[in-house]
Write an enzyme that holds these catalytic residues in place. Structure first.
Site, PDB file in Angstrom:
ATOM      1  N   GLN A 140     -79.028 108.070-135.074  1.00 47.79           N
ATOM      2  CA  GLN A 140     -78.248 109.199-134.562  1.00 47.79           C
ATOM      3  C   GLN A 140     -79.025 109.919-133.451  1.00 47.79           C
ATOM      4  O   GLN A 140     -80.184 110.296-133.634  1.00 47.79           O
ATOM      5  CB  GLN A 140     -77.916 110.162-135.708  1.00 47.79           C
ATOM      6  CG  GLN A 140     -77.024 111.315-135.316  1.00 47.79           C
ATOM      7  CD  GLN A 140     -75.597 110.897-134.926  1.00 47.79           C
ATOM      8  OE1 GLN A 140     -75.071 109.887-135.403  1.00 47.79           O
ATOM      9  NE2 GLN A 140     -74.969 111.667-134.069  1.00 47.79           N
ATOM     10  N   LYS A 200     -69.431 109.978-140.649  1.00 48.48           N
ATOM     11  CA  LYS A 200     -69.560 108.515-140.532  1.00 48.48           C
ATOM     12  C   LYS A 200     -69.735 107.890-141.914  1.00 48.48           C
ATOM     13  O   LYS A 200     -69.164 106.846-142.231  1.00 48.48           O
ATOM     14  CB  LYS A 200     -70.763 108.156-139.634  1.00 48.48           C
ATOM     15  CG  LYS A 200     -70.511 108.467-138.164  1.00 48.48           C
ATOM     16  CD  LYS A 200     -71.774 108.352-137.305  1.00 48.48           C
ATOM     17  CE  LYS A 200     -71.457 108.769-135.861  1.00 48.48           C
ATOM     18  NZ  LYS A 200     -72.619 108.800-134.976  1.00 48.48           N
ATOM     19  N   ASP A 215     -73.986 100.623-132.073  1.00 48.74           N
ATOM     20  CA  ASP A 215     -73.727 101.616-131.029  1.00 48.74           C
ATOM     21  C   ASP A 215     -73.521 100.945-129.671  1.00 48.74           C
ATOM     22  O   ASP A 215     -73.022 101.580-128.744  1.00 48.74           O
ATOM     23  CB  ASP A 215     -74.952 102.548-130.888  1.00 48.74           C
ATOM     24  CG  ASP A 215     -74.779 103.865-131.628  1.00 48.74           C
ATOM     25  OD1 ASP A 215     -73.650 104.368-131.660  1.00 48.74           O
ATOM     26  OD2 ASP A 215     -75.790 104.376-132.139  1.00 48.74           O
TER      27      ASP A 215
HETATM   28  N1  GUN Z   1     -74.878 111.208-130.872  1.00 48.90           N
HETATM   29  C1  GUN Z   1     -73.713 111.591-130.302  1.00 48.90           C
HETATM   30  N2  GUN Z   1     -72.889 110.526-130.165  1.00 48.90           N
HETATM   31  C2  GUN Z   1     -73.547 109.456-130.653  1.00 48.90           C
HETATM   32  C3  GUN Z   1     -73.210 108.076-130.793  1.00 48.90           C
HETATM   33  O1  GUN Z   1     -72.119 107.600-130.420  1.00 48.90           O
HETATM   34  N3  GUN Z   1     -74.178 107.296-131.352  1.00 48.90           N
HETATM   35  C4  GUN Z   1     -75.378 107.783-131.732  1.00 48.90           C
HETATM   36  N4  GUN Z   1     -76.262 106.932-132.260  1.00 48.90           N
HETATM   37  N5  GUN Z   1     -75.714 109.058-131.626  1.00 48.90           N
HETATM   38  C5  GUN Z   1     -74.804 109.887-131.087  1.00 48.90           C
END
Ligand code: GUN
Length: 307
Positions: A98, A54, A124
């Site tokens: 995350q 990311k 998100d």
């Molecule tokens: N962990 C796995 N997928 C995601 C996501 O799309 N967002 C977040 N914040 N954590 C994750």
């Protein structure tokens, strides 16, 4: 028959290339870059990799990406304080915590953390405010993985309206929002889970089948209607050779990858589904890169909305 390969990585690249000039435009008119702040708590190995990806994609698109690392032994109050600091930071447009958070934070603690994020910075789309808007079909910030799946279907010419879509999995991150987005696009939607009777027969009714369960190779050809579009959201690490061989067969090139690395990343859909499906996403290179592309899109949208 061999299914059409739905090139998520290719579509994600196109989306990122669309976002980058808009980020540059934002910078030239607002005099600053959009800022994405990622909170990474603990040392989950998969999360470390996702966050690194990311970070890299965000920087490439011209965003400022800051990763805030907290050790696994932090308290819930520490995490909440970090979120509140980011809420108050004018240079922060997007906040991503995350998941999963360390076990000690618990389910309730995790919900408190996501609830604490300013909904305008919730890139998100997990905050109850944004989830409510999503239910009503008017969300500005939609969860990245399911909205990436919709982009993939649209951009590869697979119609959604009028189809029967079946989603396996009911998580807050993927299953539930996926079902809502498909419904908004006029699919007839069924959500399946561990208590669904005759799961295979239900899945065999699907024109679009989305697997989001987190079990390697769970969806076998007998789940799939011939010609169906199969979207594999699973990202599972397989670290026993026996499992890898049971999925791919001993002579498959991915077994050579396994022998080199000692593990493989595989989806929820068994590779042999390609003999039945009309189209299918690969793992890796399918939905994963789209999640990141949609995160960049959401960060830009959040920055523009904040001004
Ligand atoms: N962990 C796995 N997928 C995601 C996501 O799309 N967002 C977040 N914040 N954590 C994750």
């Amino acid at each position: 028959m061999s299914a059409e390969r739905l090139d998520g990585a290719g579509v994600a690249k196109i989306i990122r290339a669309e976002v980058a000039p808009q980020v540059a435009q934002f910078q030239s008119t607002r005099g600053r870059k959009p800022g994405l702040h990622i909170l990474l708590v603990g040392d989950d190995p998969a999360s470390q990799i996702y966050v690194r990806n990311k970070e890299r994609a965000g920087a490439e698109a011209g965003l400022i990406v800051s990763v805030h690392r907290l050790t696994a032994d932090v308290t819930l109050d520490d995490v909440l304080a970090a979120v509140r600091r980011l809420n108050a930071d004018p240079a922060c447009d997007g906040i991503l915590v995350q998941a999963p958070l360390p076990r000690a934070i618990g389910k309730d603690g995790t919900a408190q953390v996501f609830d604490a994020i300013d909904p305008r910075k919730d890139v998100d789309g997990f905050h109850p405010h944004n989830v409510g808007l999503l239910v009503q079909g008017r969300a500005a910030l939609k969860p990245c993985t399911p909205s990436g799946v919709i982009e993939l279907l649209d951009r590869t010419g697979h119609a959604i309206a009028g189809t029967h879509a079946v989603v396996i999995g009911r998580s807050e991150i993927v299953g539930k929002p996926m079902a809502l987005l498909l419904l908004q696009r006029d699919a007839t939607v069924t959500i399946c889970h561990s208590k669904t009777p005759d799961l295979k027969a239900t899945c065999r009714g699907a024109d679009i089948l989305v697997a989001a369960i987190g079990r390697p190779g769970f969806v076998t050809p007998d789940f799939v209607k011939p010609g169906a579009v199969v979207v594999d959201v699973g990202i599972n690490r397989v670290d026993t050779r026996e499992t890898a061989v049971s999925l791919f067969g001993a002579d498959h090139p991915r077994i050579a990858d396994f022998d080199k690395r000692g593990s493989l990343v595989v989806g929820d859909v068994h590779p042999s589904v390609e003999t039945v499906a009309g189209a299918m996403t690969p793992v890796p290179g399918g939905v994963g890169p789209l999640t990141i592309a949609m995160l960049l899109k959401n960060t830009l949208a959040a920055a523009k909305a904040r001004g």
